[in-house]
Motif scaffolding. Structure first.
Motif, short mmCIF file in Angstrom:
data_model
loop_
_atom_site.label_atom_id
_atom_site.label_comp_id
_atom_site.label_asym_id
_atom_site.label_seq_id
_atom_site.Cartn_x
_atom_site.Cartn_y
_atom_site.Cartn_z
N GLN A 1 34.44 61.09 60.07
CA GLN A 1 33.70 62.32 60.35
C GLN A 1 33.47 63.17 59.11
O GLN A 1 32.74 64.16 59.17
CB GLN A 1 34.44 63.15 61.39
N PHE A 2 34.06 62.78 57.99
CA PHE A 2 33.93 63.58 56.77
C PHE A 2 32.46 63.75 56.41
O PHE A 2 32.01 64.84 56.04
CB PHE A 2 34.69 62.90 55.64
N PHE A 3 31.68 62.68 56.49
CA PHE A 3 30.25 62.76 56.21
C PHE A 3 29.41 62.65 57.48
O PHE A 3 28.26 63.10 57.51
CB PHE A 3 29.82 61.65 55.25
N ASP A 4 29.94 62.04 58.51
CA ASP A 4 29.15 61.75 59.71
C ASP A 4 29.68 62.59 60.86
O ASP A 4 30.51 62.15 61.65
CB ASP A 4 29.24 60.25 60.03
N ASN A 5 29.22 63.83 60.95
CA ASN A 5 29.64 64.72 62.02
C ASN A 5 28.45 65.56 62.45
O ASN A 5 27.49 65.72 61.70
CB ASN A 5 30.81 65.61 61.58
N GLU A 6 28.51 66.10 63.63
CA GLU A 6 27.40 66.89 64.15
C GLU A 6 27.83 68.34 64.30
O GLU A 6 28.96 68.63 64.68
CB GLU A 6 26.93 66.34 65.50
N ALA A 7 26.92 69.24 64.01
CA ALA A 7 27.15 70.66 64.20
C ALA A 7 26.32 71.15 65.38
O ALA A 7 25.22 70.66 65.63
CB ALA A 7 26.80 71.43 62.94
N ASP A 8 26.86 72.13 66.10
CA ASP A 8 26.14 72.68 67.24
C ASP A 8 25.06 73.66 66.82
O ASP A 8 24.16 73.97 67.59
CB ASP A 8 27.12 73.38 68.18
N ARG A 9 25.16 74.15 65.57
CA ARG A 9 24.18 75.14 65.09
C ARG A 9 23.72 74.70 63.71
O ARG A 9 24.53 74.48 62.81
CB ARG A 9 24.81 76.52 65.03
N ASN A 10 22.41 74.61 63.52
CA ASN A 10 21.85 74.11 62.27
C ASN A 10 20.64 74.93 61.87
O ASN A 10 19.79 75.25 62.72
CB ASN A 10 21.42 72.64 62.41
N ILE A 11 20.54 75.27 60.59
CA ILE A 11 19.35 75.92 60.05
C ILE A 11 18.71 74.94 59.07
O ILE A 11 19.32 74.56 58.06
CB ILE A 11 19.68 77.23 59.32
N VAL A 12 17.49 74.51 59.39
CA VAL A 12 16.75 73.60 58.53
C VAL A 12 15.82 74.44 57.68
O VAL A 12 15.01 75.21 58.21
CB VAL A 12 15.97 72.56 59.35
N LEU A 13 15.91 74.30 56.36
CA LEU A 13 15.30 75.26 55.44
C LEU A 13 13.87 74.92 55.04
O LEU A 13 13.44 75.18 53.91
CB LEU A 13 16.19 75.39 54.19
N PHE A 14 13.11 74.37 55.98
CA PHE A 14 11.71 74.03 55.75
C PHE A 14 11.03 73.84 57.11
O PHE A 14 11.72 73.72 58.13
CB PHE A 14 11.58 72.76 54.89
N PRO A 15 9.70 73.79 57.16
CA PRO A 15 9.00 73.69 58.44
C PRO A 15 9.25 72.37 59.16
O PRO A 15 9.48 71.33 58.53
CB PRO A 15 7.52 73.83 58.05
N ARG A 16 9.18 72.40 60.47
CA ARG A 16 9.47 71.22 61.29
C ARG A 16 8.54 70.05 60.98
O ARG A 16 8.96 68.89 61.01
CB ARG A 16 9.35 71.58 62.78
N GLU A 17 7.25 70.31 60.66
CA GLU A 17 6.33 69.21 60.44
C GLU A 17 6.65 68.40 59.19
O GLU A 17 6.20 67.26 59.03
CB GLU A 17 4.88 69.70 60.38
N VAL A 18 7.45 68.96 58.29
CA VAL A 18 7.87 68.22 57.10
C VAL A 18 8.99 67.23 57.44
O VAL A 18 9.12 66.19 56.79
CB VAL A 18 8.33 69.20 56.00
N GLN A 19 9.76 67.53 58.45
CA GLN A 19 10.90 66.72 58.85
C GLN A 19 10.45 65.42 59.54
O GLN A 19 9.69 65.48 60.51
CB GLN A 19 11.79 67.51 59.82
N PRO A 20 10.89 64.26 59.06
CA PRO A 20 10.56 63.02 59.77
C PRO A 20 11.08 63.07 61.21
O PRO A 20 12.21 63.49 61.46
CB PRO A 20 11.30 61.94 58.95
N ARG A 21 10.21 62.68 62.13
CA ARG A 21 10.49 62.72 63.56
C ARG A 21 11.00 64.10 63.99
O ARG A 21 11.94 64.24 64.77
CB ARG A 21 11.48 61.61 63.95
N GLY A 22 10.35 65.11 63.44
CA GLY A 22 10.77 66.49 63.70
C GLY A 22 10.74 66.88 65.15
O GLY A 22 11.51 67.74 65.58
N GLU A 23 9.87 66.25 65.93
CA GLU A 23 9.77 66.60 67.35
C GLU A 23 11.00 66.21 68.14
O GLU A 23 11.20 66.67 69.28
CB GLU A 23 8.52 65.95 67.96
#
Length: 388
Positions: free
Chosen positions: A171-193
């Motif tokens: 889990q040191f590198f592979d863990n999930e957070a319940d709250r995330n801020i992505v610092l760029f627009p959604r359309e830039v993110q692969p499979r953003g939808e």
């Protein structure tokens, strides 16, 4: 009500710059903000928030960052050092929330150790069950043997900080957070939808212009191409030579950020239409540029697009291949496949510079980035997880 926010990141400008405006907004709203800051970053971070000083192994590291056999031990050393510094802050003045860069494992671990809400920031592509940068773009080079050694060292560290029963080494590198801020627009993110409500995509926080001594040269140099390979994979003397030669064939000016591994003398004698620096005042340069030739770091790419200029991306690692694919799909730039000649580069630069439809798309995208509320959106997202 005034709250205490603790921010943890790694000492890398692409991870620190995108959050400074958001942290400054939290301070403006009356909150206390404490930020992890190594020696290289204390000055700029100290302008917006309280600093948490520590000796960062990454500050003085001279390793090949594409080799996971060296990166993994370095990241663990970084986590040990930053965890110790941040833990002292938590015990002296418990924060209401920890904001932690995706690569700052110390922040996430402190949240688990002290039961404090954690918000993860993503200055790089976010990952979920539908998209993984490491899997989709093969951005890791680790082996079973190197990972076994690494997990053993992580296990020992987790025992030291009392989390061995709660957190597995994997889990040191592979863990999930319940709250995330992505610092760029959604359309830039692969499979953003496919990213659910746990992920808040915000307008990027673009740095202000530097008003540097080079500003006169930059403003007088039209048209101008800005060239940079970032701060890590920038030892490619031939790349810089080819870019300078190709752009000059068009009669353009060139401003190149060479980094600390290539000297101007290595690039060779150049004309007065060429500016070579170890570091460029990048926002000043981009504001006067007609095109950017870049490695495709996501932060630097957003900075270029915010000025409405196309990006030609020569990716050096998997993450940057992803950025090139995304930007090309949006019609905001093109990918450069190496090796390329000066003539080939000149042809691409001319084609992109003459593309009226791309210019329209770039103008719309730039208006969106510059007209957003990046710092406010960041602060809103953090305030949204304050305990009642």
């Amino acid at each position: 009500m005034k709250r205490h926010v603790l921010f943890a990141s790694i000492p890398a400008w692409g991870h620190v710059y995108p959050v400074l405006a958001g942290l400054a907004e939290l301070v403006r709203r009356g909150h206390r903000v404490s930020c992890l800051a190594s020696a290289s970053f204390a000055s700029e971070i100290g302008e917006v928030a309280d600093t948490v000083p520590y000796d960062s192994p990454m500050d003085s590291a001279r390793v090949e960052l594409s080799d996971m056999d060296t990166v993994l031990p370095l990241m663990l050393k970084e986590t040990r050092a930053s965890y110790a510094a941040l833990d002292r802050v938590v015990r002296e003045h418990r924060p209401d929330v920890i904001v932690s860069d995706v690569l700052a494992m110390s922040g996430w671990l402190l949240g688990r150790a002290h039961d404090i809400p954690v918000v993860r920031t993503w200055p790089v592509f976010a990952s979920n069950s539908e998209f993984s940068l490491h899997q989709d773009y093969e951005s890791r080079t680790d082996t079973d043997e190197s990972m076994a050694v690494f997990f053993g060292d992580v296990s020992a560290f987790l025992h030291e900080i009392g989390l061995a029963d709660e957190v597995s080494p994997e889990q040191f590198f592979d863990n999930e957070a319940d709250r995330n801020i992505v610092l760029f627009p959604r359309e830039v993110q692969p499979r953003g939808e496919t990213f659910d409500s746990r992920f808040i995509f915000i307008t990027p926080c673009i740095r202000p212009a530097e008003q540097s001594p080079e500003l006169v040269w930059l403003s007088d140099s039209t048209p101008l191409a800005v060239v940079s390979l970032g701060t890590v994979f920038n030892e490619k003397i031939g790349f810089f030579r080819t870019c300078v030669e190709g752009v000059e064939r068009l009669g353009w000016h060139v401003a190149a950020a060479l980094g600390d591994k290539v000297s101007p003398a290595d690039v060779g004698p150049v004309s007065d239409r060429v500016l070579l620096r170890a570091r460029l005042p990048m926002i000043d340069a981009l504001r006067h540029a007609s095109i950017a030739i870049t490695h495709g770091g996501l932060t630097s790419t957003m900075e270029a697009l915010a000025q409405g200029i196309p990006v030609l991306i020569a990716p050096q690692i998997g993450e940057q291949r992803g950025v090139a694919d995304s930007i090309e799909a949006l019609g905001l730039g093109v990918r450069l496949d190496e090796p390329f000649t000066a003539d080939e580069l000149a042809d691409v630069v001319k084609r992109v510079a003459d593309d009226a439809e791309m210019a329209e798309r770039l103008a719309r995208f730039a208006r969106r980035l510059r007209g957003g509320r990046g710092g406010d959106e960041f602060a809103d997202a953090v305030e949204g997880v304050f305990p009642a």
